[in-house]
Motif scaffolding. Structure first.
Motif, PDB file in Angstrom:
ATOM      1  N   ARG A  31       0.809  -1.215   0.000  1.00  0.00           N
ATOM      2  CA  ARG A  31       0.000   0.000   0.000  1.00  0.00           C
ATOM      3  C   ARG A  31       0.848   1.272   0.000  1.00  0.00           C
ATOM      4  NH1 ARG A  31      -5.239  -1.199   1.396  1.00  0.00           N
ATOM      5  NH2 ARG A  31      -5.660   0.767   0.303  1.00  0.00           N
ATOM      6  N   ILE A  32       2.152   1.129  -0.173  1.00  0.00           N
ATOM      7  CA  ILE A  32       3.025   2.280  -0.016  1.00  0.00           C
ATOM      8  C   ILE A  32       2.884   3.274  -1.159  1.00  0.00           C
ATOM      9  CG2 ILE A  32       5.062   1.293  -1.134  1.00  0.00           C
ATOM     10  CD1 ILE A  32       4.973   3.502   2.042  1.00  0.00           C
ATOM     11  N   GLY A  33       2.475   2.827  -2.346  1.00  0.00           N
ATOM     12  CA  GLY A  33       2.226   3.770  -3.429  1.00  0.00           C
ATOM     13  C   GLY A  33       3.499   4.273  -4.085  1.00  0.00           C
ATOM     14  N   PRO A  34       3.369   5.288  -4.948  1.00  0.00           N
ATOM     15  CA  PRO A  34       4.514   5.806  -5.702  1.00  0.00           C
ATOM     16  C   PRO A  34       5.419   6.648  -4.818  1.00  0.00           C
ATOM     17  CG  PRO A  34       2.590   7.146  -6.129  1.00  0.00           C
ATOM     18  CD  PRO A  34       2.120   5.986  -5.282  1.00  0.00           C
ATOM     19  N   PRO A  35       6.640   6.932  -5.272  1.00  0.00           N
ATOM     20  CA  PRO A  35       7.542   7.823  -4.534  1.00  0.00           C
ATOM     21  C   PRO A  35       6.913   9.203  -4.389  1.00  0.00           C
ATOM     22  CG  PRO A  35       8.718   6.655  -6.273  1.00  0.00           C
ATOM     23  CD  PRO A  35       7.257   6.417  -6.506  1.00  0.00           C
ATOM     24  N   PRO A  36       7.362   9.971  -3.398  1.00  0.00           N
ATOM     25  CA  PRO A  36       6.762  11.287  -3.161  1.00  0.00           C
ATOM     26  C   PRO A  36       6.857  12.240  -4.338  1.00  0.00           C
ATOM     27  CG  PRO A  36       8.078  10.607  -1.294  1.00  0.00           C
ATOM     28  CD  PRO A  36       8.339   9.626  -2.383  1.00  0.00           C
ATOM     29  N   ALA A  37       7.895  12.153  -5.162  1.00  0.00           N
ATOM     30  CA  ALA A  37       8.037  13.025  -6.318  1.00  0.00           C
ATOM     31  C   ALA A  37       8.918  12.339  -7.342  1.00  0.00           C
ATOM     32  CB  ALA A  37       8.645  14.365  -5.917  1.00  0.00           C
ATOM     33  N   ALA A  38       8.588  12.504  -8.611  1.00  0.00           N
ATOM     34  CA  ALA A  38       9.333  11.824  -9.668  1.00  0.00           C
ATOM     35  C   ALA A  38      10.794  12.243  -9.668  1.00  0.00           C
ATOM     36  CB  ALA A  38       8.688  12.118 -11.022  1.00  0.00           C
ATOM     37  N   GLY A  39      11.044  13.545  -9.526  1.00  0.00           N
ATOM     38  CA  GLY A  39      12.421  14.033  -9.512  1.00  0.00           C
ATOM     39  C   GLY A  39      13.184  13.542  -8.304  1.00  0.00           C
ATOM     40  N   LEU A  40      12.538  13.530  -7.153  1.00  0.00           N
ATOM     41  CA  LEU A  40      13.196  13.045  -5.947  1.00  0.00           C
ATOM     42  C   LEU A  40      13.558  11.575  -6.087  1.00  0.00           C
ATOM     43  CD1 LEU A  40      14.150  13.191  -3.069  1.00  0.00           C
ATOM     44  CD2 LEU A  40      11.788  13.059  -2.305  1.00  0.00           C
ATOM     45  N   ALA A  41      12.666  10.789  -6.637  1.00  0.00           N
ATOM     46  CA  ALA A  41      12.938   9.363  -6.820  1.00  0.00           C
ATOM     47  C   ALA A  41      14.147   9.147  -7.724  1.00  0.00           C
ATOM     48  CB  ALA A  41      11.713   8.670  -7.400  1.00  0.00           C
ATOM     49  N   GLU A  42      14.295   9.976  -8.744  1.00  0.00           N
ATOM     50  CA  GLU A  42      15.424   9.851  -9.675  1.00  0.00           C
ATOM     51  C   GLU A  42      16.708  10.381  -9.061  1.00  0.00           C
ATOM     52  OE1 GLU A  42      17.637   9.072 -13.145  1.00  0.00           O
ATOM     53  OE2 GLU A  42      15.671   8.374 -12.501  1.00  0.00           O
ATOM     54  N   LEU A  43      16.636  11.499  -8.377  1.00  0.00           N
ATOM     55  CA  LEU A  43      17.840  12.203  -7.927  1.00  0.00           C
ATOM     56  C   LEU A  43      18.332  11.755  -6.555  1.00  0.00           C
ATOM     57  CD1 LEU A  43      16.830  15.792  -9.095  1.00  0.00           C
ATOM     58  CD2 LEU A  43      18.263  14.130 -10.300  1.00  0.00           C
ATOM     59  N   ALA A  44      17.605  10.866  -5.894  1.00  0.00           N
ATOM     60  CA  ALA A  44      17.996  10.405  -4.566  1.00  0.00           C
ATOM     61  C   ALA A  44      19.148   9.407  -4.599  1.00  0.00           C
ATOM     62  CB  ALA A  44      16.797   9.778  -3.853  1.00  0.00           C
ATOM     63  N   ASP A  45      19.732   9.206  -5.746  1.00  0.00           N
ATOM     64  CA  ASP A  45      20.883   8.318  -5.919  1.00  0.00           C
ATOM     65  C   ASP A  45      22.075   9.158  -6.369  1.00  0.00           C
ATOM     66  OD1 ASP A  45      22.065   5.448  -6.598  1.00  0.00           O
ATOM     67  OD2 ASP A  45      22.445   6.751  -8.331  1.00  0.00           O
ATOM     68  N   PRO A  46      23.236   9.035  -5.731  1.00  0.00           N
ATOM     69  CA  PRO A  46      24.371   9.898  -6.070  1.00  0.00           C
ATOM     70  C   PRO A  46      24.788   9.829  -7.539  1.00  0.00           C
ATOM     71  CG  PRO A  46      24.786   8.763  -4.000  1.00  0.00           C
ATOM     72  CD  PRO A  46      23.527   8.168  -4.574  1.00  0.00           C
ATOM     73  N   ASP A  47      24.826   8.634  -8.105  1.00  0.00           N
ATOM     74  CA  ASP A  47      25.247   8.506  -9.503  1.00  0.00           C
ATOM     75  C   ASP A  47      24.237   9.127 -10.452  1.00  0.00           C
ATOM     76  OD1 ASP A  47      27.553   7.186  -8.743  1.00  0.00           O
ATOM     77  OD2 ASP A  47      26.693   5.189  -8.983  1.00  0.00           O
ATOM     78  N   ARG A  48      22.949   8.905 -10.196  1.00  0.00           N
ATOM     79  CA  ARG A  48      21.931   9.495 -11.064  1.00  0.00           C
ATOM     80  C   ARG A  48      21.879  11.013 -10.903  1.00  0.00           C
ATOM     81  NH1 ARG A  48      18.773   4.981  -9.273  1.00  0.00           N
ATOM     82  NH2 ARG A  48      17.483   6.359  -7.991  1.00  0.00           N
ATOM     83  N   LEU A  49      22.092  11.484  -9.684  1.00  0.00           N
ATOM     84  CA  LEU A  49      22.126  12.925  -9.458  1.00  0.00           C
ATOM     85  C   LEU A  49      23.276  13.556 -10.240  1.00  0.00           C
ATOM     86  CD1 LEU A  49      21.290  15.536  -8.007  1.00  0.00           C
ATOM     87  CD2 LEU A  49      22.649  14.784  -6.032  1.00  0.00           C
ATOM     88  N   ALA A  50      24.451  12.967 -10.163  1.00  0.00           N
ATOM     89  CA  ALA A  50      25.604  13.492 -10.901  1.00  0.00           C
ATOM     90  C   ALA A  50      25.339  13.476 -12.399  1.00  0.00           C
ATOM     91  CB  ALA A  50      26.854  12.682 -10.564  1.00  0.00           C
TER      92      ALA A  50
END
Length: 278
Positions: free
Chosen positions: A175-194
């Motif tokens: 029941r946890i649902g989607p991440p709070p924000a699409a950008g946050l889900a993508e950028l919450a990883d150091p390699d993807r953020l870089a």
């Protein structure tokens, strides 16, 4: 703007994509969120070389934690936000070296290469088009200028939202649902953020982790309970599940509180990069 209680940005009618919502939240945001996020704002600014001659842009300024800190260094600061209420609050400080403007960070009404340093503290990660937000930050940074972008390390955000998401995921993982924000889900990883910062037009990104506790006042248990309405996953639960989550939340409080304060460890990633010379 930064918000540790940010619900799902993927919901088409999410009020947090509406400037009018933030206009109503100015006082609450300044009282509850800014004392927490200002630690990360200071850490982001510390990665930039700014001084009295610097031109600095703060994207999604909120109530101005990063802008005010930059202004104290003597820099000439432009602070933008899509909420007129937030902008007015920054203006109310009356600092002559802060120019606060209402503006969409996804399409900045600012000239190319017009700033020595740009930053966004928990702002661009929540934009509907966060890639456009990063590209705009790069566009207005002069060659040789620098940028700092702060995002939460967890796709669940930070503070109360982070704690509640962990509780719900443990009790009801389906029941946890989607991440709070699409950008946050993508950028919450150091390699993807870089990689995202590089794709936007910056170069040589470095990623730093910064952690601080969110200090939740639990003296008023009714007040704590009212926080649940801010949780993106709360509406998906039925009454029995909500009661179970509430009990688990109170158990965490009783085990972890120090007096009237429950510290909630929260970690951010800060990407620092430069605008390459052409």
């Amino acid at each position: 703007m930064p918000n540790e209680f940010m619900p799902s940005e993927q919901a088409p009618c999410a009020p947090f994509n509406d400037p009018a919502h933030w206009d109503k939240m100015v006082a609450t945001y300044e009282a509850q969120s800014q004392p927490f996020t200002m630690h990360f704002a200071a850490a982001a600014l510390a990665t930039l070389e700014i001084g009295p001659s610097s031109r600095v842009l703060d994207v999604a300024t909120g109530t101005g934690a990063a802008a005010l800190a930059a202004a104290r260094s003597g820099a000439q600061v432009t602070a933008i936000d899509f909420s007129a209420g937030m902008v007015q609050r920054v203006r109310a400080h009356g600092l002559p070296n802060i120019d606060a403007r209402q503006m969409d960070g996804q399409s900045l009404d600012l000239p190319d290469a017009s700033f020595d340093a740009v930053l966004s503290v928990f702002g661009v990660m929540l934009f509907a088009d966060w890639r456009a937000g990063l590209r705009e930050m790069a566009r207005v940074t002069r060659p040789g200028g620098s940028a700092a972008i702060a995002v939460w390390k967890s796709a669940d955000g930070a503070a109360v939202h982070l704690l509640m998401s962990r509780i719900i995921r443990t009790l009801y993982p389906d029941r946890i649902g989607p991440p709070p924000a699409a950008g946050l889900a993508e950028l919450a990883d150091p390699d993807r953020l870089a990689a995202a910062v590089t794709a936007a037009g910056f170069s040589r990104p470095t990623i730093t982790e910064v952690s601080h506790d969110f200090r939740l006042d639990v003296a008023d248990f009714d007040g704590v309970g009212r926080l649940f309405e801010f949780m993106s996953h709360w509406p998906a639960l039925d009454e029995e599940q909500r009661a179970a989550v509430s009990r688990a939340f109170m158990t965490v409080i009783e085990r972890g509180r120090i007096g009237d304060i429950l510290p909630i460890a929260s970690t951010a990633l800060i990407a620092t990069a430069s605008r390459p010379h052409r």
